[in-house]
Design an enzyme around this catalytic site. Structure first.
Site, PDB file in Angstrom:
ATOM      1  N   SER A 167       2.102  -6.231  11.488  1.00 25.45           N
ATOM      2  CA  SER A 167       2.824  -7.178  10.645  1.00 25.45           C
ATOM      3  C   SER A 167       4.021  -7.763  11.378  1.00 25.45           C
ATOM      4  O   SER A 167       4.789  -7.050  12.017  1.00 25.45           O
ATOM      5  CB  SER A 167       3.288  -6.462   9.373  1.00 25.45           C
ATOM      6  OG  SER A 167       4.004  -7.331   8.542  1.00 25.45           O
TER       7      SER A 167
ATOM      8  N   ARG B 299       2.985 -12.075  -0.968  1.00 23.58           N
ATOM      9  CA  ARG B 299       1.645 -12.384  -0.463  1.00 23.58           C
ATOM     10  C   ARG B 299       0.992 -13.522  -1.240  1.00 23.58           C
ATOM     11  O   ARG B 299       1.340 -13.811  -2.382  1.00 23.58           O
ATOM     12  CB  ARG B 299       0.736 -11.153  -0.595  1.00 23.58           C
ATOM     13  CG  ARG B 299       1.130  -9.978   0.275  1.00 23.58           C
ATOM     14  CD  ARG B 299       0.457 -10.044   1.616  1.00 23.58           C
ATOM     15  NE  ARG B 299       0.795  -8.933   2.474  1.00 23.58           N
ATOM     16  CZ  ARG B 299       0.236  -8.725   3.662  1.00 23.58           C
ATOM     17  NH1 ARG B 299      -0.688  -9.553   4.103  1.00 23.58           N
ATOM     18  NH2 ARG B 299       0.592  -7.695   4.403  1.00 23.58           N
TER      19      ARG B 299
ATOM     20  N   HIS C 223      -9.054  -4.638  13.227  1.00 23.71           N
ATOM     21  CA  HIS C 223      -7.987  -5.222  12.419  1.00 23.71           C
ATOM     22  C   HIS C 223      -7.386  -6.360  13.242  1.00 23.71           C
ATOM     23  O   HIS C 223      -6.426  -6.183  13.983  1.00 23.71           O
ATOM     24  CB  HIS C 223      -6.936  -4.154  12.101  1.00 23.71           C
ATOM     25  CG  HIS C 223      -5.857  -4.629  11.187  1.00 23.71           C
ATOM     26  ND1 HIS C 223      -4.570  -4.158  11.234  1.00 23.71           N
ATOM     27  CD2 HIS C 223      -5.882  -5.544  10.183  1.00 23.71           C
ATOM     28  CE1 HIS C 223      -3.841  -4.761  10.316  1.00 23.71           C
ATOM     29  NE2 HIS C 223      -4.609  -5.606   9.666  1.00 23.71           N
TER      30      HIS C 223
ATOM     31  N   ARG D 222       0.834  -1.200   0.000  1.00 25.06           N
ATOM     32  CA  ARG D 222       0.000   0.000   0.000  1.00 25.06           C
ATOM     33  C   ARG D 222       0.871   1.253   0.000  1.00 25.06           C
ATOM     34  O   ARG D 222       2.023   1.227   0.417  1.00 25.06           O
ATOM     35  CB  ARG D 222      -0.914   0.033   1.222  1.00 25.06           C
ATOM     36  CG  ARG D 222      -1.996  -1.044   1.245  1.00 25.06           C
ATOM     37  CD  ARG D 222      -2.813  -0.952   2.520  1.00 25.06           C
ATOM     38  NE  ARG D 222      -1.972  -1.041   3.703  1.00 25.06           N
ATOM     39  CZ  ARG D 222      -1.556  -0.009   4.428  1.00 25.06           C
ATOM     40  NH1 ARG D 222      -1.904   1.225   4.095  1.00 25.06           N
ATOM     41  NH2 ARG D 222      -0.794  -0.197   5.498  1.00 25.06           N
TER      42      ARG D 222
ATOM     43  N   ASP E 273      -7.952 -11.384   9.357  1.00 22.82           N
ATOM     44  CA  ASP E 273      -7.515  -9.993   9.250  1.00 22.82           C
ATOM     45  C   ASP E 273      -8.529  -8.924   9.674  1.00 22.82           C
ATOM     46  O   ASP E 273      -8.142  -7.964  10.317  1.00 22.82           O
ATOM     47  CB  ASP E 273      -7.093  -9.715   7.806  1.00 22.82           C
ATOM     48  CG  ASP E 273      -6.220  -8.483   7.679  1.00 22.82           C
ATOM     49  OD1 ASP E 273      -5.396  -8.226   8.575  1.00 22.82           O
ATOM     50  OD2 ASP E 273      -6.358  -7.764   6.677  1.00 22.82           O
TER      51      ASP E 273
ATOM     52  N   LYS F  87      -0.076 -12.694  14.022  1.00 27.67           N
ATOM     53  CA  LYS F  87      -1.542 -12.653  14.000  1.00 27.67           C
ATOM     54  C   LYS F  87      -2.140 -13.814  13.202  1.00 27.67           C
ATOM     55  O   LYS F  87      -3.072 -14.484  13.671  1.00 27.67           O
ATOM     56  CB  LYS F  87      -1.987 -11.308  13.412  1.00 27.67           C
ATOM     57  CG  LYS F  87      -3.483 -11.083  13.299  1.00 27.67           C
ATOM     58  CD  LYS F  87      -3.794  -9.602  13.123  1.00 27.67           C
ATOM     59  CE  LYS F  87      -3.113  -8.974  11.948  1.00 27.67           C
ATOM     60  NZ  LYS F  87      -3.793  -9.263  10.657  1.00 27.67           N
ATOM     61  N   THR F  88      -1.615 -14.033  12.002  1.00 28.41           N
ATOM     62  CA  THR F  88      -2.135 -15.119  11.166  1.00 28.41           C
ATOM     63  C   THR F  88      -1.660 -16.479  11.677  1.00 28.41           C
ATOM     64  O   THR F  88      -2.442 -17.428  11.778  1.00 28.41           O
ATOM     65  CB  THR F  88      -1.696 -14.923   9.703  1.00 28.41           C
ATOM     66  OG1 THR F  88      -2.223 -13.688   9.217  1.00 28.41           O
ATOM     67  CG2 THR F  88      -2.201 -16.057   8.826  1.00 28.41           C
TER      68      THR F  88
ATOM     69  N   LYS G  16      -8.292  -2.968   1.420  1.00 29.46           N
ATOM     70  CA  LYS G  16      -8.154  -1.984   2.486  1.00 29.46           C
ATOM     71  C   LYS G  16      -9.018  -0.751   2.243  1.00 29.46           C
ATOM     72  O   LYS G  16      -9.373  -0.047   3.190  1.00 29.46           O
ATOM     73  CB  LYS G  16      -6.682  -1.591   2.651  1.00 29.46           C
ATOM     74  CG  LYS G  16      -5.810  -2.704   3.213  1.00 29.46           C
ATOM     75  CD  LYS G  16      -6.342  -3.249   4.547  1.00 29.46           C
ATOM     76  CE  LYS G  16      -5.412  -4.288   5.144  1.00 29.46           C
ATOM     77  NZ  LYS G  16      -5.961  -4.912   6.363  1.00 29.46           N
TER      78      LYS G  16
END
Length: 534
Positions: free
Chosen positions: A236, A321, A218, A56, A255, A240-241, A198
């Site tokens: 990041s 990604r 988030h 982004r 997410d 989290k994932t 996003k």
């Protein structure tokens, strides 16, 4: 192709006669390969290159400032104002560009798995693989729902449309502009697909709190065998994932979620996971999700003839990604919804080795650390970073928050006050350090993932609450004295440092750093939150 015959394209200013409408993933993959815009790697996943932009561009994301947004949006470096007049000119430029292409790809999709809050989104794409991303990441309507699908929002994704900063009101050639009055998002000059997802997430972060009293988050979320929901907030690189993808718990999403009065629900219908250094041993669920229908972005080939990709290759970007529909993960919640959470985890990668691996937060501490959104970048992750750098992103997602961060923190406080009405229990909030122990980066070592999983498992099954706790003298955090399958010395960070005085110095330094970072919120919070680190 599923076509909505009742819909007039002219209402969204699309006059291009060649529309590929709601194509299947197989068709979109075929068209991508035929146009020489991608290739299949050996697992069957599509491999594409997003060009110049591999992430982004926050400085080029704008919000139209008008009567709806003027007094509500938190204007500044994150939410950059854009005039209605400049939007209209740039919108005309985008639609003219799209109408001049040989063909376009349009998809109807939903955001929000809860019917009451569902947002109908129509996405107009210049490239077929952008449309595959939309299929993967958004919720997919049934064929009969498409027949009378009338959009709430429209997203125009036009990578080939370049802005002229001198006349279009932008900073440079690329842009992403959200217009809440016209319910349109225009994206140009960049092919990075994350701008699409996003953009809608940012829109929901404005709509749900102001119109629906829903807390947008988030975070990732999963559900245990007894129906207990857990949330995982983190920037990041914090896990989290990884930590929410658990073979013993069903995944709601990785997410973006909403927290209503009675439920937690996914905004999306897929996952957009980082793949740098991905391995089957460490993250088998994500690794196995990479197959036909998944789309890899900016992941180089190790051997192009054999179609073997290299997850360790960061020559293009660290932000490699993969997107895939959530059903590529076996262990999922079928309706992407869960009950009010029983446990909430704030994940931080503390490269200074000061924070405890797990600690229990009070309501006020939860609001404080939520507003801080702390983690640390380590050497080698970005050009120019030679030692750990503290990073603060309010609510663990500042770039996507149109409202002032304290609005979201107030929602968190309200949810914690309400507790879990069904079970008549309070909600536990935990701060988890997935970073360093025994010293800072370069001296100590990274927290072992099995230990972190063991601590989270003990928090989830309630056994950690049965332990004795002591209060950390620097941050006032409640640290358990014991945890199953974790050596005791790891629980209190100072115990794991050889040089105790060095720990004290670093802890005091971090405490002052936290207090300084929190100064921007002092005028917006109550004394109990303001004085958490007094």
């Amino acid at each position: 192709m599923i076509y909505n015959k009742a819909f007039d394209l002219k209402s969204i200013d699309i006059t291009n006669p060649s529309i590929k409408w709601n194509l299947s993933p197989a068709k979109l993959i075929q068209e991508t390969i035929e146009k020489d815009q991608g290739s299949l790697e050996r697992s069957g996943a599509l491999v594409i290159d997003t060009g110049k932009f591999t992430g982004r561009s926050p400085k080029d994301r704008f919000i139209v400032k008008d009567s709806i947004t003027e007094d509500k949006v938190d204007w500044g470096d994150v939410n950059i104002p854009f005039s209605s007049e400049d939007f209209d000119k740039l919108y005309a430029k985008v639609t003219t560009h799209l109408n001049g292409k040989e063909e376009l790809y349009i998809r109807d999709a939903y955001a929000c798995a809860h019917q009451r809050y569902r947002l109908k989104v129509r996405v107009v794409c210049e490239y077929p693989w952008q449309n595959l991303f939309v299929y993967n990441m958004f919720l997919r309507p049934q064929e009969e729902e498409v027949a009378d699908f009338m959009h709430d929002w429209v997203v125009y994704a036009a990578p080939g449309c370049m802005a002229n900063p001198a006349t279009d009101g932008t900073r440079q050639e690329n842009f992403a502009v959200i217009n809440f009055t016209k319910k349109k998002i225009i994206i140009g000059g960049t092919a990075y697909t994350g701008e699409i997802k996003k953009g809608i997430f940012s829109a929901l972060n404005f709509i749900l709190p102001t119109e629906q009293d829903v807390f947008p988050m988030h975070c990732s979320a999963n559900v245990g065998k007894d129906g207990d929901t857990a949330l995982y907030f983190g920037l990041s690189g914090t896990g989290k994932t990884t930590l929410s993808t658990d073979s013993n718990r069903k995944l709601i999403g990785d997410d973006e979620h909403g927290w209503s009065k009675a439920n937690v629900f996914n905004f999306e219908g897929g996952c957009y996971a980082k793949t740098i250094n991905l391995s089957k041993a460490k993250e088998p669920e994500i690794y196995n999700a990479i197959r036909f229908g998944a789309m890899l972005e900016n992941v180089p080939y190790k051997n192009e003839d054999l179609r073997v990709i290299d997850f360790e290759d960061d020559s293009k970007t660290q932000n490699t990604r993969v997107s895939y529909p959530i059903h590529h993960i076996d262990n999922i919640v079928f309706n992407s919804r869960g009950n009010v959470p029983r446990n909430v985890f704030f994940l931080t990668c503390d490269a200074y080795g000061v924070l405890p691996p797990i600690s229990k937060l009070t309501r006020e501490q939860a609001m404080y650390y939520f507003l801080l959104g702390y983690t640390a970048k380590i050497a080698g992750t970005e050009a120019g970073i030679n030692e750990p750098q503290a990073t603060f992103s309010a609510c663990f997602g500042l770039p996507f928050l149109p409202l002032h961060p304290t609005k979201y923190a107030d929602l968190l406080g309200k949810k914690l006050d309400e507790g879990n009405a069904d079970t008549k229990t309070s909600i536990n909030v935990w701060l988890v350090n997935t970073g360093w122990s025994g010293g800072p980066y370069g001296v100590g070592s990274r927290m072992d993932l099995p230990y972190t999983r063991a601590m989270i498992s003990s928090a989830l099954d309630g056994s950690l609450l049965d332990q004795d706790f002591h209060t950390d003298p620097f941050f006032g955090l409640s640290i358990p004295k014991a945890c199953k399958d974790v050596p005791t010395k790891y629980l209190n960070p100072k115990d794991n440092w050889l040089d105790k005085s060095a720990y004290d110095l670093k802890a005091n330094e971090m405490k002052e750093m936290f207090k300084k970072a929190f100064e921007r919120y002092h005028d917006y919070v109550g004394d109990e939150v303001k004085n958490v680190l007094s």
